[in-house]
Each structure stands twice: as structure tokens, then as C-alpha cells.
Design an enzyme around this catalytic site. Structure first.
Site, PDB file in Angstrom:
ATOM      1  N   ARG A 120       0.853  -1.207   0.000  1.00 38.99           N
ATOM      2  CA  ARG A 120       0.000   0.000   0.000  1.00 38.99           C
ATOM      3  C   ARG A 120       0.875   1.239   0.000  1.00 38.99           C
ATOM      4  O   ARG A 120       0.907   2.004   0.959  1.00 38.99           O
ATOM      5  CB  ARG A 120      -0.965  -0.061   1.155  1.00 38.99           C
ATOM      6  CG  ARG A 120      -1.973  -1.153   0.877  1.00 38.99           C
ATOM      7  CD  ARG A 120      -3.213  -1.011   1.635  1.00 38.99           C
ATOM      8  NE  ARG A 120      -4.328  -1.458   0.805  1.00 38.99           N
ATOM      9  CZ  ARG A 120      -5.513  -1.752   1.271  1.00 38.99           C
ATOM     10  NH1 ARG A 120      -5.760  -1.625   2.536  1.00 38.99           N
ATOM     11  NH2 ARG A 120      -6.457  -2.140   0.457  1.00 38.99           N
ATOM     12  N   GLN A 125      -0.937   2.574  -6.007  1.00 35.40           N
ATOM     13  CA  GLN A 125      -2.368   2.884  -5.855  1.00 35.40           C
ATOM     14  C   GLN A 125      -3.180   2.600  -7.122  1.00 35.40           C
ATOM     15  O   GLN A 125      -4.291   2.104  -7.046  1.00 35.40           O
ATOM     16  CB  GLN A 125      -2.560   4.343  -5.431  1.00 35.40           C
ATOM     17  CG  GLN A 125      -2.637   4.470  -3.920  1.00 35.40           C
ATOM     18  CD  GLN A 125      -2.754   5.895  -3.439  1.00 35.40           C
ATOM     19  OE1 GLN A 125      -2.776   6.832  -4.224  1.00 35.40           O
ATOM     20  NE2 GLN A 125      -2.822   6.052  -2.137  1.00 35.40           N
ATOM     21  N   ASP A 128      -4.155  -1.043  -7.304  1.00 32.46           N
ATOM     22  CA  ASP A 128      -4.704  -1.646  -6.090  1.00 32.46           C
ATOM     23  C   ASP A 128      -6.081  -2.258  -6.330  1.00 32.46           C
ATOM     24  O   ASP A 128      -7.115  -1.606  -6.168  1.00 32.46           O
ATOM     25  CB  ASP A 128      -4.751  -0.573  -4.992  1.00 32.46           C
ATOM     26  CG  ASP A 128      -5.052  -1.155  -3.628  1.00 32.46           C
ATOM     27  OD1 ASP A 128      -5.563  -2.293  -3.571  1.00 32.46           O
ATOM     28  OD2 ASP A 128      -4.782  -0.475  -2.631  1.00 32.46           O
ATOM     29  N   SER A 131      -8.590  -2.242  -3.367  1.00 30.26           N
ATOM     30  CA  SER A 131      -9.315  -0.984  -3.184  1.00 30.26           C
ATOM     31  C   SER A 131     -10.392  -0.799  -4.254  1.00 30.26           C
ATOM     32  O   SER A 131     -11.523  -0.433  -3.940  1.00 30.26           O
ATOM     33  CB  SER A 131      -8.358   0.207  -3.233  1.00 30.26           C
ATOM     34  OG  SER A 131      -7.551   0.204  -2.100  1.00 30.26           O
ATOM     35  N   TYR A 231      -3.536  -1.861   7.347  1.00 26.84           N
ATOM     36  CA  TYR A 231      -4.469  -2.944   7.697  1.00 26.84           C
ATOM     37  C   TYR A 231      -4.606  -3.077   9.206  1.00 26.84           C
ATOM     38  O   TYR A 231      -3.668  -2.777   9.954  1.00 26.84           O
ATOM     39  CB  TYR A 231      -3.952  -4.270   7.146  1.00 26.84           C
ATOM     40  CG  TYR A 231      -4.004  -4.373   5.640  1.00 26.84           C
ATOM     41  CD1 TYR A 231      -5.225  -4.466   4.981  1.00 26.84           C
ATOM     42  CD2 TYR A 231      -2.842  -4.402   4.884  1.00 26.84           C
ATOM     43  CE1 TYR A 231      -5.274  -4.573   3.604  1.00 26.84           C
ATOM     44  CE2 TYR A 231      -2.886  -4.507   3.510  1.00 26.84           C
ATOM     45  CZ  TYR A 231      -4.109  -4.602   2.871  1.00 26.84           C
ATOM     46  OH  TYR A 231      -4.168  -4.708   1.516  1.00 26.84           O
TER      47      TYR A 231
HETATM   48  P1  NAD Z   1      -9.749  -4.231   5.042  1.00 26.03           P
HETATM   49  O1  NAD Z   1     -10.670  -4.605   3.938  1.00 26.03           O
HETATM   50  O2  NAD Z   1      -8.597  -5.113   5.333  1.00 26.03           O
HETATM   51  O3  NAD Z   1     -10.611  -4.088   6.390  1.00 26.03           O
HETATM   52  C1  NAD Z   1     -11.788  -3.337   6.431  1.00 26.03           C
HETATM   53  C2  NAD Z   1     -11.855  -2.531   7.703  1.00 26.03           C
HETATM   54  O4  NAD Z   1     -12.147  -3.385   8.813  1.00 26.03           O
HETATM   55  C3  NAD Z   1     -10.552  -1.805   8.071  1.00 26.03           C
HETATM   56  O5  NAD Z   1     -10.804  -0.411   8.156  1.00 26.03           O
HETATM   57  C4  NAD Z   1     -10.173  -2.399   9.422  1.00 26.03           C
HETATM   58  O6  NAD Z   1      -9.544  -1.466  10.283  1.00 26.03           O
HETATM   59  C5  NAD Z   1     -11.536  -2.812   9.951  1.00 26.03           C
HETATM   60  N1  NAD Z   1     -11.512  -3.770  11.081  1.00 26.03           N
HETATM   61  C6  NAD Z   1     -10.736  -4.861  11.267  1.00 26.03           C
HETATM   62  N2  NAD Z   1     -11.012  -5.451  12.439  1.00 26.03           N
HETATM   63  C7  NAD Z   1     -12.015  -4.723  13.032  1.00 26.03           C
HETATM   64  C8  NAD Z   1     -12.740  -4.837  14.238  1.00 26.03           C
HETATM   65  N3  NAD Z   1     -12.511  -5.802  15.115  1.00 26.03           N
HETATM   66  N4  NAD Z   1     -13.669  -3.901  14.501  1.00 26.03           N
HETATM   67  C9  NAD Z   1     -13.916  -2.884  13.634  1.00 26.03           C
HETATM   68  N5  NAD Z   1     -13.287  -2.743  12.469  1.00 26.03           N
HETATM   69  C10 NAD Z   1     -12.335  -3.643  12.166  1.00 26.03           C
HETATM   70  O7  NAD Z   1      -9.219  -2.740   4.857  1.00 26.03           O
HETATM   71  P2  NAD Z   1      -9.107  -1.888   3.504  1.00 26.03           P
HETATM   72  O8  NAD Z   1     -10.445  -1.401   3.149  1.00 26.03           O
HETATM   73  O9  NAD Z   1      -8.371  -2.673   2.499  1.00 26.03           O
HETATM   74  O10 NAD Z   1      -8.232  -0.617   3.900  1.00 26.03           O
HETATM   75  C11 NAD Z   1      -7.654  -0.344   5.115  1.00 26.03           C
HETATM   76  C12 NAD Z   1      -6.998   1.046   5.027  1.00 26.03           C
HETATM   77  O11 NAD Z   1      -5.954   1.119   4.092  1.00 26.03           O
HETATM   78  C13 NAD Z   1      -7.959   2.147   4.675  1.00 26.03           C
HETATM   79  O12 NAD Z   1      -7.821   3.192   5.604  1.00 26.03           O
HETATM   80  C14 NAD Z   1      -7.529   2.598   3.335  1.00 26.03           C
HETATM   81  O13 NAD Z   1      -7.806   3.964   3.081  1.00 26.03           O
HETATM   82  C15 NAD Z   1      -6.060   2.319   3.371  1.00 26.03           C
HETATM   83  N6  NAD Z   1      -5.506   2.161   2.025  1.00 26.03           N
HETATM   84  C16 NAD Z   1      -4.313   2.811   1.727  1.00 26.03           C
HETATM   85  C17 NAD Z   1      -3.767   2.687   0.454  1.00 26.03           C
HETATM   86  C18 NAD Z   1      -2.499   3.408   0.089  1.00 26.03           C
HETATM   87  O14 NAD Z   1      -1.999   4.178   0.879  1.00 26.03           O
HETATM   88  N7  NAD Z   1      -1.949   3.180  -1.060  1.00 26.03           N
HETATM   89  C19 NAD Z   1      -4.385   1.890  -0.498  1.00 26.03           C
HETATM   90  C20 NAD Z   1      -5.566   1.241  -0.158  1.00 26.03           C
HETATM   91  C21 NAD Z   1      -6.112   1.392   1.110  1.00 26.03           C
END
Ligand code: NAD
Length: 374
Positions: A120, A125, A128, A131, A231
Site C-alpha cells: 500500500r 495505488q 490496487d 481498493s 491494515y
Molecule cells: P480491510 O478490507 O482489510 O478491512 C476493512 C476494515 O475493517 C478496516 O478499516 C479495518 O480497520 C476494519 N476492522 C478490522 N477489524 C475490526 C474490528 N474488530 N472492529 C472494527 N473494524 C475492524 O481494509 P481496507 O479497506 O483494504 O483498507 C484499510 C486502510 O488502508 C484504509 O484506511 C484505506 O484507506 C487504506 N488504504 C491505503 C492505500 C495506500 O496508501 N496506497 C491503499 C488502499 C487502502
């Protein structure tokens, strides 16, 4: 070289790994043959003639799978494996957490690149896939919830009286959760949301939703909650118990609950116990987006709608496949951006930059062996 795009054969998979737009770009140099399996785009509403017009040759499954570079959405099935060519580059959502599947890909001698393991970082990006597809899943979850819900989403003031806005709770606010908030907001719902990661609070509030706080008891809990690499990590049982209490109380007043909580490579955390479902209002709808990883909700079942005391629990898997055309379009762009690390679409030159951080992170097998995770 031949770049193959086979038809996806896994049950319910409607997406395709290339579109006429990406085929056109890949065919531009004139040095490579784009070999698309006939019918590969049918479930995404892309007819063969559109692929042909973009410069592709239509062929059989054997030809597409036997190409030098194979672009897939999902990992090949056991029936497809023998058709892969030794030394070929295989790109897709190869499910690198499934050791037996990775071993089976390795045994074919392909170089397999699992897009789930894209780092990430800013440079990745545009590639991804998690995403781009989670964004679609978040949108579709709200559509499914609205459809299953026997009331309006927005507040309405009519001559026949006032209708209250639906109260929506979103648990897990990553990419899917954020899109679910934005979509439910557009439909006029009143939204609350929660996540384990404290950094999400501002994002939730900026979308006009209310943050549901689950306090941390100490610095150690706070540290774990920050997660790693964007994550989440598994939370201690004490925090999970506190979360369950807070959420139980919120759920009593909620009309629609959408859960998206995931932890990479692990079963989904169970956030909603049967007793919480039992405490919800009749007519409430739950959409469990984590159902394929075991589910966030006790009682959710893959690809089913389960009714419990008048509450519907929707457990549909692979939601992006239900928005096939756009899911394919975005996935295909992610794939071509990943391929651009190795293939210059303009000149047609091909060389895999073995030392590139993105290439190293995604390579799961090569020369007949599984690549150990560094
Ligand atoms: P994911 O699909 O792995 O998880 C979904 C959500 O579930 C996450 O926000 C996680 O914190 C939450 N979660 C896990 N356990 C939990 C619990 N017990 N209770 C409540 N919530 C819980 O996550 P995702 O959607 O792939 O993305 C995570 C983060 O990464 C996001 O903030 C996203 O913006 C970021 N991201 C960054 C980049 C980058 O910088 N290039 C790219 C993609 C995503």
C-alpha cells in the site's frame, strides 16, 4: 508474445481481467498478440466484437490459458492448471493465503503474481485491486440493503405523513466502509460508523456520519489498533468484549447494519453475536460483507439471506461481481498498470524488473517453487 485473457470459470464470477480499452493499449505496439477467449466478456456486457475491434484475436480457453502472459481475475481452477505454460507470467487475485492453491500454481512452473499482496504505497495505488473492488462492494452492499429493507432510506414529508430516515450503522471503515457511508448518505440515511483504527474517525465525520467510539483501556490496545501497513490487526479479547457491548446498544436502534471488518489472512472478526441480532428491530437488515472470510455476524451464511426474528442477514459473496461491467473496467485498469512495470505498451518491450518492490511483494511462485514471503 501472446497475452491471454481467459474466461473466468469460478461459480458466480462475472468479471474479466481485460476490457477493450486495456486490450487496445496492450495491442498498440503491434508486437504482442492479445488472445481473448471467446465469451470472456459476456458476463460483463462486453461482446467479442468489441474485443476484436480493439485489436484482440478471439480464441479458445486452451489458447488463452497457454499464453506467455495470462491475465486472470481469480486463480486458475484445477482443470485450468494443466493448460498453463511453464515460464508464463500469471497475474490475478491468486489468493496467496491458500498455501495448497499457491503450491498447485507453483507446480505448473508459472511465475505467479498475486495482486492481493500489492504494497500500500503511493506508486501502487493505480494497481490496487483490493481498493477498486472494495469500493464497488461498499456501494453494492448499500444497494442490496436498501432493496431488502421494507422502508424508505430518506426522510420524507408527504401529505400522508412523515417517514423517518433509515438509521444505518457501518462497522469496519476501510475502502468498502467509506463507500458504504457515502452511498447511504446519498440515499438520505442517518449514519453511524465505527472501526478499530483510530485514524478513521476524521474520515467518518468528514463524510457526515457519526463516529461510534470504543475506548482503549491502555496504550497497548491503542498501539495494536493502529494496525500495520494500513491494515487492522486482531484486537485483544477485552477490547472486542467492550466493542460488542457498545455495538449491541447501538444495534437496538439500527435499521440497516453493514459490516466490512477484515484482517488480512485471518478469519473475519466476529463483531455481532446472535444475541445482538435478536435485540434488533423486526424489519432490520444486516449485510455481512465479510461472509467469505467467515463473517462478522453470527448466523450469516454465504450466498443466502437468513431471517432471524424478523431481521434479514444478507450474506452474498463477491459483491463486485454483481456490478460486473464497472468492476471489470476498474480491475482491468489495475492489471494494465501492474503490467506496465514489465511491459512498455508503446514500444512493446518486456522485461520484469525483479528488484522492484511491487514485483517482489506480489511474486508467489517461480521456476516450479513457492516463493517464501519475505
Ligand atoms: P480491510 O478490507 O482489510 O478491512 C476493512 C476494515 O475493517 C478496516 O478499516 C479495518 O480497520 C476494519 N476492522 C478490522 N477489524 C475490526 C474490528 N474488530 N472492529 C472494527 N473494524 C475492524 O481494509 P481496507 O479497506 O483494504 O483498507 C484499510 C486502510 O488502508 C484504509 O484506511 C484505506 O484507506 C487504506 N488504504 C491505503 C492505500 C495506500 O496508501 N496506497 C491503499 C488502499 C487502502
Amino acid at each position: 508474445m501472446i497475452i491471454g485473457i481467459p474466461r473466468e470459470t469460478r461459480a458466480g464470477e462475472t468479471r474479466v481481467a481485460a476490457t477493450p480499452e486495456t486490450v487496445k493499449k496492450l495491442a498498440a505496439s503491434g508486437k504482442h498478440t492479445l488472445l481473448v477467449e471467446a465469451g470472456a466478456g459476456a458476463m460483463s456486457s462486453i461482446p467479442d466484437r468489441d474485443f476484436e475491434a480493439a485489436g484482440a484475436k478471439m480464441g479458445s480457453a486452451d489458447q488463452a490459458l497457454g499464453a506467455d502472459i495470462v491475465l486472470k481475475v481469480r486463480g486458475p481452477t484445477p482443470e485450468e492448471l494443466p493448460k498453463l505454460k511453464r515460464g508464463a507470467m500469471l497475474i490475478g487475485l491468486l489468493n496467496p493465503f491458500d498455501a495448497a492453491a499457491v503450491q498447485s500454481y507453483a507446480s505448473t512452473g508459472v511465475s505467479g503474481y498475486a495482486l492481493e499482496w500489492l504494497p500500500r504505497i503511493t506508486r501502487a495505488q493505480s494497481m490496487d485491486v483490493l481498493s477498486s473492488q472494495a469500493n464497488i462492494a461498499g456501494y453494492k452492499a448499500v444497494m442490496i440493503a436498501a432493496n431488502a429493507y421494507g422502508r424508505f432510506m430518506p426522510m420524507l414529508m408527504t401529505a400522508a405523513g412523515t417517514v423517518k430516515a433509515a438509521r444505518v450503522l457501518i462497522l469496519g471503515v476501510g475502502v468498502a466502509g467509506l463507500q458504504a457511508i457515502a452511498t447511504a448518505k446519498r440515499l438520505g440515511a442517518v449514519i453511524e460508523a465505527s472501526d478499530v483504527r483510530p485514524s478513521v474517525k476524521d474520515q467518518v465525520e468528514s463524510l457526515g456520519a457519526k463516529w461510534v467510539d470504543v475506548p482503549y483501556a491502555n496504550d497497548e490496545e491503542r498501539k495494536i489498533a493502529e494496525g500495520v501497513g494500513g491494515y487492522a490487526r486482531p484486537m485483544p479479547p477485552e477490547w472486542m468484549a467492550r466493542q460488542a457491548e457498545v455495538i449491541h446498544e447501538r444495534c437496538k436502534n439500527v435499521d440497516i447494519l453493514i459490516t466490512t471488518a477484515l484482517i488480512p489472512g485471518r478469519p473475519a472478526p466476529k463483531l455481532i453475536k446472535a444475541q445482538t441480532v435478536a435485540a434488533m428491530k423486526p424489519g432490520a437488515v444486516i449485510v455481512d460483507l465479510a461472509v467469505e472470510q467467515g463473517g462478522n455476524v453470527e448466523g450469516s451464511e454465504l450466498d443466502k439471506i437468513v431471517a432471524k426474528n424478523g431481521v434479514k442477514i444478507v450474506g452474498f459473496g463477491n459483491l463486485p461481481a454483481r456490478v460486473a461491467t464497472d468492476a471489470s473496467a476498474l480491475y482491468a485498469r489495475n492489471v494494465i498498470n501492474f503490467l506496465a512495470l514489465s511491459l512498455n505498451a508503446k514500444t512493446g518491450e518486456f522485461a520484469v524488473p525483479k528488484d522492484d518492490e511491487i514485483i517482489k511483494a506480489t511474486l508467489i511462485c517461480e521456476n516450479g517453487a513457492v516463493v517464501p514471503r519475505g
